[in-house]
Design a protein around this motif. Structure first.
Motif, PDB file in Angstrom:
ATOM      1  N   LEU A   3       0.899  -1.337  -0.110  1.00 39.30           N
ATOM      2  CA  LEU A   3       0.012   0.048  -0.213  1.00 39.30           C
ATOM      3  C   LEU A   3       0.932   1.107   0.041  1.00 39.30           C
ATOM      4  O   LEU A   3       1.647   1.464   0.835  1.00 39.30           O
ATOM      5  N   PRO A   4       0.739   2.097  -0.917  1.00 40.00           N
ATOM      6  CA  PRO A   4       1.577   3.351  -1.138  1.00 40.00           C
ATOM      7  C   PRO A   4       1.007   4.068   0.108  1.00 40.00           C
ATOM      8  O   PRO A   4       0.141   4.082   0.711  1.00 40.00           O
ATOM      9  N   ALA A   5       2.093   5.281   0.077  1.00 42.38           N
ATOM     10  CA  ALA A   5       1.638   6.049   1.396  1.00 42.38           C
ATOM     11  C   ALA A   5       0.550   6.776   1.291  1.00 42.38           C
ATOM     12  O   ALA A   5       0.173   7.401   0.064  1.00 42.38           O
ATOM     13  N   HIS A   6      -0.465   6.790   2.264  1.00 48.02           N
ATOM     14  CA  HIS A   6      -1.739   7.145   2.277  1.00 48.02           C
ATOM     15  C   HIS A   6      -2.390   7.813   3.722  1.00 48.02           C
ATOM     16  O   HIS A   6      -1.772   7.297   4.675  1.00 48.02           O
ATOM     17  N   THR A   7      -3.332   8.527   3.641  1.00 46.32           N
ATOM     18  CA  THR A   7      -4.106   8.903   4.782  1.00 46.32           C
ATOM     19  C   THR A   7      -5.407   8.010   4.716  1.00 46.32           C
ATOM     20  O   THR A   7      -5.891   7.907   3.724  1.00 46.32           O
ATOM     21  N   ASP A   8      -5.796   8.015   5.735  1.00 46.27           N
ATOM     22  CA  ASP A   8      -7.158   6.858   5.855  1.00 46.27           C
ATOM     23  C   ASP A   8      -8.287   7.624   5.913  1.00 46.27           C
ATOM     24  O   ASP A   8      -8.241   8.841   6.228  1.00 46.27           O
TER      25      ASP A   8
ATOM     26  N   TRP B 184      -4.477  12.304   1.344  1.00 43.67           N
ATOM     27  CA  TRP B 184      -3.935  11.899   0.242  1.00 43.67           C
ATOM     28  C   TRP B 184      -4.212  10.290   0.170  1.00 43.67           C
ATOM     29  O   TRP B 184      -3.668   9.777   1.115  1.00 43.67           O
ATOM     30  N   ASN B 185      -4.736   9.753  -0.570  1.00 47.00           N
ATOM     31  CA  ASN B 185      -5.138   8.345  -0.758  1.00 47.00           C
ATOM     32  C   ASN B 185      -5.614   8.219  -2.118  1.00 47.00           C
ATOM     33  O   ASN B 185      -6.734   8.131  -2.956  1.00 47.00           O
ATOM     34  N   ASN B 186      -4.529   7.654  -2.940  1.00 50.40           N
ATOM     35  CA  ASN B 186      -4.676   7.453  -4.406  1.00 50.40           C
ATOM     36  C   ASN B 186      -5.840   6.396  -4.795  1.00 50.40           C
ATOM     37  O   ASN B 186      -6.256   6.408  -5.833  1.00 50.40           O
TER      38      ASN B 186
END
Ligand SMILES: C[N+](C)(C)CCCC[C@H](N)C(=O)O
Ligand SMILES: O=C(O)CCC(=O)C(=O)O
Length: 469
Positions: free
Chosen positions: A271-276, A366-368
């Motif tokens: 999982l790439p860097a993201h905010t939930d 940020w959550n692609n």
């Protein structure tokens, strides 16, 4: 002179960034005016009573003797406070009457206003004003009559004509430290024992929780070591920060790669860097993870990735201010549609970089994976600008100087400020069990403020003026 701020990329040299768009939170203005205010001269328009006896409070002495006079230039009566350091503050009388915090206007326990706007006439009249002991005392010419007292420190902070103080410091008042990969050398950490009352004792543990939340606020994450590797102990630990936020994933979760939920977190994929929860109007404030088991070997991978989106945003702003502006301007929709019976899609889209009312970066979203179809009300130019900016943002996120990889082990919990720090994961094999929960953003910040208040109260007395900013 715009505020500047030292960006301490932990382990790196200090980066000094002037915040032309006031991107970064700064050290806060003192609540009490930093300069004494001048003794009043007699005002021709109103009988001005001011005490000649020095005030009881030395700090108040520093600001004792403000000038106060009445004027009515804008059609409604006003009170003018002249400060020793220059500009006078002009207040509509309606504003001051509305902000009276005497016990009949402001409930001393609930800190709630008891007066509606009906009695607050636009031309509410004053019969006398007096400055004494660092307070402005006002006698209102109302029926029945009314008396109000305003600390000069309140008037300084509340001044709107002109604004004299930044209010953003009233809540948290501590700078933040942005970081890159070198945070690995000394990541913020507290011990389980220091925050648990049954081990450290109530008072010590409360101070331990304040230290813990201060670290979460400053760095955007914090490890807790020495945690019993059980769901029960983890849940009890989480509740030391605030109540758990229920979502369509439940409250306290204990999960593995079984696709029991319609989300990639329940797979073994990277999982790439993201905010939930970017798809919530109010994304989760804290994301807490505790890896309870991952036998590796034979299992492989499963490392946790942490990236400071505020550090990335500061880098983006330095390299390409237009790209920063684009990500702070264009609203982006997010959704969660992978679970039967759940189609989450907030009614109001927010930009990837959300600034607060002071123009300061307050949230990264940020959550692609969860991003929706773009372009609603965007121009063709917005489309190209956003993709260019988002690609640059992502390239900084995935750069070696921004990524902090760590293998979570049983016994160490990581608490993440999900409004600021992104998390991700390497693909993995083998049986991997992770537990944790969300805590609301307002809830953990409230817990921190309340703990700070208790600490401050031990040194000074609490007062009604500290609330409701
Ligand atoms: C509940 N637990 C944390 C295990 C999984 C949540 C899935 C989070 C989702 N990918 C999002 O970004 O909101
Ligand atoms: O499994 C992990 O380490 C993290 C999963 C994840 O990103 C999430 O639950 O949001």
């Amino acid at each position: 002179m715009l505020p500047t701020r030292i960006l301490k990329a932990a382990g790196n040299t200090a980066l000094r960034a002037r915040a032309p768009g006031r991107l970064l939170r700064n050290a806060q203005q003192p609540l009490v005016p930093s300069v004494p205010v001048r003794m009043a001269s007699q005002s021709p328009s109103v009988r001005l009573l001011h005490s000649t006896t020095p005030s009881k409070n030395k700090a108040q002495d520093a600001i004792w003797g403000a000038t106060a006079s009445l004027s009515g230039t804008s059609g409604s009566p006003q009170i003018v406070i002249n400060w020793a350091d220059g500009p006078a503050s002009t207040f509509d009388t309606q504003y001051l009457y509305d902000h009276c915090r005497c016990p009949s206007c402001f409930h001393p326990k609930t800190k709630q206003r008891l007066k509606t706007l009906g009695p607050v006439a636009s031309d509410v009249a004053v019969s006398a004003i007096e400055v004494k002991d660092g307070q402005l005392h006002v006698s209102w010419n109302t029926a029945p009559g009314h008396e109000s007292s305003f600390p000069l420190s309140f008037l300084r902070q509340a001044s709107y004509d002109p604004p004299l103080a930044d209010r953003f410091g009233l809540l948290d008042q501590t700078p933040q430290t942005f970081w890159g990969s070198t945070i690995a050398a000394k990541p913020p950490t507290v011990t389980y024992d220091s925050v648990m009352p049954n081990i450290a004792g109530e008072d010590v543990a409360e101070n331990g929780v304040l230290d813990w939340l201060n670290k979460v606020y400053e760095f955007g994450f914090c490890f807790v070591t020495g945690v019993p590797a059980t769901g029960e102990a983890t849940e009890e630990l989480i509740r030391r920060m605030g109540h758990i936020r229920e979502t369509h994933y439940g409250g306290f979760w204990d999960f593995t790669a079984d696709m029991s939920k319609g989300d990639l977190a329940y797979s073994n994929l990277a999982l790439p860097a993201h905010t939930d929860t970017a798809y919530f109007t109010d994304p989760a404030g804290l994301q807490i993870f505790h890896c309870l088991s991952h036998l590796s070997p034979p299992g492989t991978g499963g490392e946790t990735l942490l990236v400071d989106a505020f550090y990335v945003a500061s880098q983006l702003r330095e390299r390409n201010p237009e790209a920063f502006e684009t990500l702070a301007r264009l609203p982006v929709p997010f959704h969660a549609s992978g679970n039967e019976g759940t189609i989450l899609r907030p009614p109001i889209d927010q930009p990837v970089l959300r600034l607060d009312q002071h123009g300061l970066l307050a949230q990264a979203r940020w959550n692609n994976e969860d991003r929706c179809v773009l372009g609603d009300k965007w121009t063709p130019q917005d489309i190209t600008q956003w993709y260019d900016a988002a690609r640059l943002f992502e390239s900084i996120c995935t750069s070696p100087e921004a990524e902090y990889w760590v293998k979570l082990k049983p016994g160490t919990v990581v608490v993440i400020d999900n409004w600021r720090v992104m998390h991700g994961r390497a693909a993995f094999t083998g049986q991997r069990r992770m537990c944790g929960a969300y805590v609301g953003a307002d809830d953990w910040k409230s817990r921190r403020r309340a703990l700070k208040k208790v600490q401050q109260q031990k040194t000074g007395e609490d007062d009604v003026w500290r609330y409701g900013w």
